[in-house]
Design a protein around this motif. Structure first.
Motif, PDB file in Angstrom:
ATOM      1  N   UNK A  43       0.798  -1.112   0.047  1.00 17.82           N
ATOM      2  CA  UNK A  43       0.141   0.035   0.076  1.00 17.82           C
ATOM      3  C   UNK A  43       0.762   1.176  -0.187  1.00 17.82           C
ATOM      4  N   UNK A  44       2.019   1.220   0.722  1.00 23.40           N
ATOM      5  CA  UNK A  44       2.729   2.478   0.764  1.00 23.40           C
ATOM      6  C   UNK A  44       3.474   2.701  -0.372  1.00 23.40           C
ATOM      7  N   UNK A  45       3.743   1.833  -1.373  1.00 21.38           N
ATOM      8  CA  UNK A  45       4.335   2.026  -2.369  1.00 21.38           C
ATOM      9  C   UNK A  45       3.587   2.457  -3.680  1.00 21.38           C
ATOM     10  N   UNK A  46       2.292   2.330  -3.339  1.00 17.80           N
ATOM     11  CA  UNK A  46       1.430   2.638  -4.560  1.00 17.80           C
ATOM     12  C   UNK A  46       0.866   4.132  -4.809  1.00 17.80           C
ATOM     13  N   UNK A  47       0.924   4.502  -5.997  1.00 17.43           N
ATOM     14  CA  UNK A  47       0.567   5.839  -6.249  1.00 17.43           C
ATOM     15  C   UNK A  47      -0.586   5.583  -7.326  1.00 17.43           C
ATOM     16  N   UNK A  48      -1.104   6.792  -7.762  1.00 12.24           N
ATOM     17  CA  UNK A  48      -2.277   6.766  -8.873  1.00 12.24           C
ATOM     18  C   UNK A  48      -1.787   6.143 -10.104  1.00 12.24           C
ATOM     19  N   UNK A  49      -0.550   6.231 -10.273  1.00 17.86           N
ATOM     20  CA  UNK A  49      -0.108   5.473 -11.790  1.00 17.86           C
ATOM     21  C   UNK A  49       0.674   4.140 -11.338  1.00 17.86           C
ATOM     22  N   UNK A  50       0.617   3.858 -10.441  1.00 16.09           N
ATOM     23  CA  UNK A  50       1.481   2.588 -10.267  1.00 16.09           C
ATOM     24  C   UNK A  50       0.770   1.374 -10.808  1.00 16.09           C
ATOM     25  N   UNK A  51       1.314   0.342 -11.679  1.00 16.66           N
ATOM     26  CA  UNK A  51       0.572  -0.627 -12.042  1.00 16.66           C
ATOM     27  C   UNK A  51       1.212  -1.895 -11.058  1.00 16.66           C
ATOM     28  N   UNK A  52       0.151  -2.396 -10.565  1.00 15.40           N
ATOM     29  CA  UNK A  52       0.327  -3.438  -9.546  1.00 15.40           C
ATOM     30  C   UNK A  52      -0.079  -4.831 -10.244  1.00 15.40           C
ATOM     31  N   UNK A  53       1.053  -5.806 -10.284  1.00 16.76           N
ATOM     32  CA  UNK A  53       0.917  -7.024 -10.928  1.00 16.76           C
ATOM     33  C   UNK A  53       0.747  -8.389  -9.917  1.00 16.76           C
TER      34      UNK A  53
END
Length: 537
Positions: A43-53
């Motif tokens: 959660x703390x690494x994510x931003x609006x443009x982060x792609x999560x795989x």
């Protein structure tokens, strides 16, 4: 904290980092690994443009690297008919006749991957294939990449009518009737370079990209390229990168051949500054000998045909001087050395440098090392010379020593074939590769064969020198951490750790603990090179 570009989660992350061997998620930013942690940290690494795989339980490892490959030159080498499945003369003649029937007017039959064993007890000779060709010119590369068979029409087109003298150990084989068509070593094959057709530039570029995408789909993130032989390689790679992203990171080592002078060596030094985003020149490749099957390996005692007693460099001391010239300029060197005498001379050359401290370790490496006595094994670690070997090459030999390679070297030397485990146990850095197109580039097959000493999926095939099998971890290290050490990249590649390059491979099974046959066919869930996803499975 700056948001990551990509977050990989749901994985068993085998980091090969002793500080944190296991993790569950990885964050990537600007082509580098930004963080390594657990799924709870995502959660703390994510931003609006982060792609999560979500990798769905796959095992994520450092990006697999082919430690010895020819991806650009291989596009030219592998043109025409794939002859790697040919097992005897009947199959060869049938394949050539079929290729000849489909030729346009004035066309050539070209082929590659032809096994010496297909000729049985016959010498390699154009008379065995001429009538199958119907008069068409033909140029067929044998699987070792160091020899070819040319038809009479092909020889005539190149005006090759008799023996030639070369600066290196090479030969146009002749009998009482003239050239047999058997061309041994690169200088002899180059006689036909101007007449054998090559793909046009657009075809070449398309085939290169297709090949690199195939490599990425198999899990490769990088390759140590042992040539820069094809024309216009830097320009070709720059053009590809101008339009997109090279799916595989390439580190190229141009050749240094016998007869080179100081000016030529300095040109090789100057080439080291060439690079792109995903490629760079990094080293120089030498040949201390040729191949066992061609009778051009350099052995301490003659082979069973009374041959293989000479170096490719007619003056081996000139090789030593060239290596030292490049080493003084800080250039990494790579030496093809198959026979025991070739390996010994390459090691002697490094020892004479006296550069065996921490700064010089693994600046030099030796390729292939097909047969070597026990007294040479500890010298690799002592001198800091990396060993580079290709487990898939054992497929060209047989456990009962009835193959062409084993019959050439004899029982004693065949019993010490491809001593991968002995080198690791002696403390050597051991890089694993394919030598594509000599063998298939799939790193899963390399990992499996390194453990099995037989082709994956063929349990009925007896393994070749099975005591030389690597563990699963050793095999993985050969394509990751040890590959990075041999390239001088151990502080930025080969592990999954913050600050390291985001070159990553995810397999459906753990390549260390899964049965080796399963590793060879494991689905590739994801490949990432330079922070870009180059394959999704």
């Amino acid at each position: 904290m700056t948001a990551a570009d990509t977050v990989l989660t749901g994985a068993r992350v085998r980091t090969l980092d002793p500080r944190r061997p296991w993790a569950g998620a990885v964050a990537v930013k600007d082509g580098r690994i930004a963080a390594v942690g657990e799924d709870a940290d995502v959660r703390e690494w994510r931003g609006a443009a982060t792609e999560v795989v979500d990798l769905g339980g796959a095992t994520l490892t450092p990006g697999l690297v082919d430690g010895h490959s020819h991806p650009v030159w291989g596009v030219d080498m592998s043109a025409g008919t794939d002859l790697s499945a040919v097992r005897d003369l009947g199959q060869l003649r049938a394949a050539l006749a079929a290729a000849a029937r489909d030729l346009p007017p004035g066309g050539w039959v070209t082929g590659w991957g032809l096994d010496h064993n297909a000729f049985g007890d016959h010498p390699v000779h154009r008379a065995l294939i001429e009538d199958a060709l119907g008069g068409a010119p033909a140029f067929l590369r044998l699987y070792d990449g160091h020899s070819a068979l040319a038809s009479g029409a092909a020889l005539a087109a190149a005006q090759v009518t008799g023996p030639r003298t070369f600066a290196q150990r090479a030969s146009v084989v002749c009998d009482a009737n003239g050239p047999t068509g058997h061309l041994i070593e690169h200088a002899a094959m180059e006689l036909l370079a101007d007449v054998v057709p090559l793909p046009d530039p657009a075809q070449r570029r398309a085939r290169l990209l297709a090949s690199l995408h195939d490599m990425a789909a198999a899990g490769l993130t990088g390759a140590h390229v042992m040539d820069m032989q094809s024309p216009g390689v830097p320009e070709l790679l720059d053009a590809v990168e101008a339009d997109g992203h090279l799916p595989v990171r390439l580190r190229l080592a141009p050749w240094c051949m016998p007869g080179i002078d100081t000016e030529g060596l300095d040109r090789l030094i100057a080439l080291q500054r060439l690079h792109g985003r995903q490629w760079r020149v990094g080293g120089v490749k030498f040949f201390m000998d040729g191949t066992v099957e061609g009778g051009t390996a350099w052995l301490e005692r003659p082979d069973c045909h009374g041959e293989s007693t000479d170096a490719l460099w007619p003056d081996p001391a000139a090789y030593t001087r060239a290596v030292h010239h490049l080493a003084r300029a800080g250039v990494r060197t790579v030496t093809h050395a198959i026979g025991d005498a070739a390996v010994r001379h390459a090691l002697d050359t490094v020892e004479l440098l006296g550069d065996t401290g921490a700064a010089g370790r693994h600046r030099h490496r030796i390729e292939h090392i097909e047969t070597v006595p026990a007294d040479q094994l500890p010298r690799f670690a002592a001198l800091g010379v990396a060993a580079s070997m290709q487990p898939l090459h054992t497929a060209y030999t047989r456990a009962d020593h009835t193959d062409a390679w084993s019959r050439r070297v004899g029982e004693e030397r065949a019993a010490r074939a491809w001593r991968c485990r002995d080198l690791r146990d002696a403390g050597a850095v051991l890089v694993l590769g394919s030598d594509w197109p000599i063998a298939h580039h799939d790193p899963r097959a390399t990992l499996a064969t390194a453990r099995l000493r037989r082709p994956a999926g063929a349990p009925g095939t007896a393994p070749v020198t099975p005591e030389q099998a690597l563990t699963g971890l050793m095999a993985l290290e050969g394509c990751t951490t040890h590959a990075a050490l041999a390239a001088g990249e151990e502080h930025e590649a080969g592990r999954i750790a913050p600050g390291y390059r985001a070159d990553l491979t995810a397999l459906a099974v753990d390549p260390v603990t899964a049965p080796a046959d399963d590793v060879a066919t494991a689905p590739v869930r994801l490949t990432m090179s330079g922070g870009r996803i180059t394959h999704r499975g």
